[in-house]
Design an enzyme around this catalytic site. Sequence first.
Site, PDB file in Angstrom:
ATOM      1  N   HIS A  13      38.632  44.179  37.185  1.00 34.28           N
ATOM      2  CA  HIS A  13      39.161  42.970  36.918  1.00 34.28           C
ATOM      3  C   HIS A  13      40.046  42.963  35.708  1.00 34.28           C
ATOM      4  O   HIS A  13      39.866  42.755  34.642  1.00 34.28           O
ATOM      5  CB  HIS A  13      37.697  42.275  36.684  1.00 34.28           C
ATOM      6  CG  HIS A  13      36.754  41.954  37.716  1.00 34.28           C
ATOM      7  ND1 HIS A  13      36.887  40.910  38.466  1.00 34.28           N
ATOM      8  CD2 HIS A  13      35.828  42.672  38.050  1.00 34.28           C
ATOM      9  CE1 HIS A  13      36.115  40.965  39.517  1.00 34.28           C
ATOM     10  NE2 HIS A  13      35.328  41.902  39.227  1.00 34.28           N
ATOM     11  N   GLY A  48      38.602  10.516  23.217  1.00 33.76           N
ATOM     12  CA  GLY A  48      38.349  11.915  23.147  1.00 33.76           C
ATOM     13  C   GLY A  48      39.848  12.317  23.687  1.00 33.76           C
ATOM     14  O   GLY A  48      40.731  11.532  24.074  1.00 33.76           O
ATOM     15  N   CYS A 104      39.016  43.414  43.151  1.00 33.36           N
ATOM     16  CA  CYS A 104      37.530  43.518  43.343  1.00 33.36           C
ATOM     17  C   CYS A 104      37.239  43.403  44.860  1.00 33.36           C
ATOM     18  O   CYS A 104      37.888  44.176  45.782  1.00 33.36           O
ATOM     19  CB  CYS A 104      36.649  42.927  42.530  1.00 33.36           C
ATOM     20  SG  CYS A 104      35.068  43.474  42.511  1.00 33.36           S
ATOM     21  N   GLU A 116      41.585  40.146  34.831  1.00 38.27           N
ATOM     22  CA  GLU A 116      41.494  38.990  34.320  1.00 38.27           C
ATOM     23  C   GLU A 116      40.634  38.928  33.026  1.00 38.27           C
ATOM     24  O   GLU A 116      40.512  37.902  32.105  1.00 38.27           O
ATOM     25  CB  GLU A 116      41.223  37.801  34.969  1.00 38.27           C
ATOM     26  CG  GLU A 116      39.754  37.754  35.818  1.00 38.27           C
ATOM     27  CD  GLU A 116      39.493  38.893  37.108  1.00 38.27           C
ATOM     28  OE1 GLU A 116      40.472  39.878  37.090  1.00 38.27           O
ATOM     29  OE2 GLU A 116      38.533  38.848  37.772  1.00 38.27           O
TER      30      GLU A 116
END
Length: 510
Positions: free
Chosen positions: A167, A223, A79, A169
């Site tokens: 793009h 966590g 891009c 991705e």
Amino acid sequence: MQHKVLILDFGSQFTQLIARRVRELNIYSEIHPYNSKKFNVSDYKAVILSGSPHSVRSKDAPHPDLSEIKGKIPLLGVCYGAQYLAYNFGGEVGASNSREYGRAHLTYLNHKELLFEGINEGSQVWMSHSDTISSLPSNYKMIASTEDVSNAAFKIEGEDTYAIQFHPEVYHSTDGAQLLENFLVKIAGLNQDWTPDSFVETTVAALKEKIGKDKVVLGLSGGVDSTVAAVLLDRAIGDQLYCIFVNNGLLRKGEFESVLEQYEGMGLNVKGVDASERFLSELTGESDPEGKRKIIGRVFIEVFDDESHLLEDVKFLAQGTIYPDVIESVSATGGPSATIKSHHNVGGLPDFMKLKVVEPLRMIFKDEVRRVGKSMGIDPELLGRHPFPGPGLGIRILGDITADKVRMLQEVDAIFINGLKKWGLYDKVWQAGAMLLPVNSVGVMGDERTYEKCVALRAVESVDGMTADWVDLPYKFLQETSNKIINGVKGVNRVVYDISSKPPATIEWE
Ligand code: XMP
């Protein structure tokens, strides 16, 4: 030496996605702002130029010097990256006549190009640009078009330099992963050997070297991130690692004891510190959400500091910082369109803890943290736990906090969470919890009038917590849960289910 890819960030909202897609190909990638001095181009085997909110034609747009890269290292412009490669070397870029956002299809592609191996005409690509490349420099060759964009892809003759206007991705570019693999593996010759096992191996070796015989202190939270960080460090330095698990009194029911036991079972050198009363007494009378957060944060640091002072000669503080925390803290362009979030983990070391920081997960994403944890044999249940906020139930008890309210909410939360597990719903939900509301409402139990608390249940689906939607839990499940709560938790006579999305609501109520 592990092969790696450099992603030069010009501030696109999709830059992180490029890194993720590359990592999904088992290739290690790093994002650096285009103007950063913190990397050495020669360490990389390929370079990708990201998109950008800027127009190449604007004076304040990024105009980096590519002399060490272009023609020397395989290069892919995406891009803005493509537009810059055209514009900066003699091509023309102008405003598009039509809007070029969203879906497009490749109407032509040069099948001889390795970049397109396995990709056919008609392949869907995703566009998001307002400028368009109207003419290419003379030694450039157009290699693909869409209906609206003739220079949708081009290459530079005699170089491994390619550029695409779309793009690859984003998931909506259906062959995006194939195109990236073609560029990185077939053209640039990178090895696909970036796996959780290889990460563990290289990280453990690097930690050993960095830490030597020194001592490290780490705060465990229960966590995923802090647990995986601890296990990696434990592999590297064993009992030189001192873990501290603080009970702030605002954890889930029985969590302090059960998680501590689990940590001990994993062989971690861990000390559980029950500071519940200290937290509760400091919180007395505070009902403002930010006020509560500040108190909880401050007391945690005090408790942690007291504990680490009991250890002699500690040199390092380990943290479970992960890659999104790191990239969100730097801005590629410094411009207003770049997404910037300063994260408490980055540079958040209190002055009075003069320790060096070690962050073993600093370069990996959340899903990779889980994969690394799995490859080290950490219990899947622990790795699959929902996120839980640092201030815990403190921000789920609206208004002031008392020991009674904590107990009440712990009971409600346990019924809800255990129910989700029993019904096989826990893993379908990204995060769930209960809020104790600061209102009483009238009810009737037996023949008695009651005037008791109301609790709200919240279950959301999300990818990263930035946006979220409420989960359509089965009515039967909600019915059973509500009955159990009202019959089982004294002081609660009403249960409601939160059906707000984020935005405009947030996940937590405070
Ligand atoms: P919100 O409520 O902002 O929450 O939609 C997004 C995610 O962040 C968690 N959260 C916190 N985590 N300290 C934390 O460590 C906090 O003060 C805090 N506030 C919200 C929340 O649980 C959700 O996962």
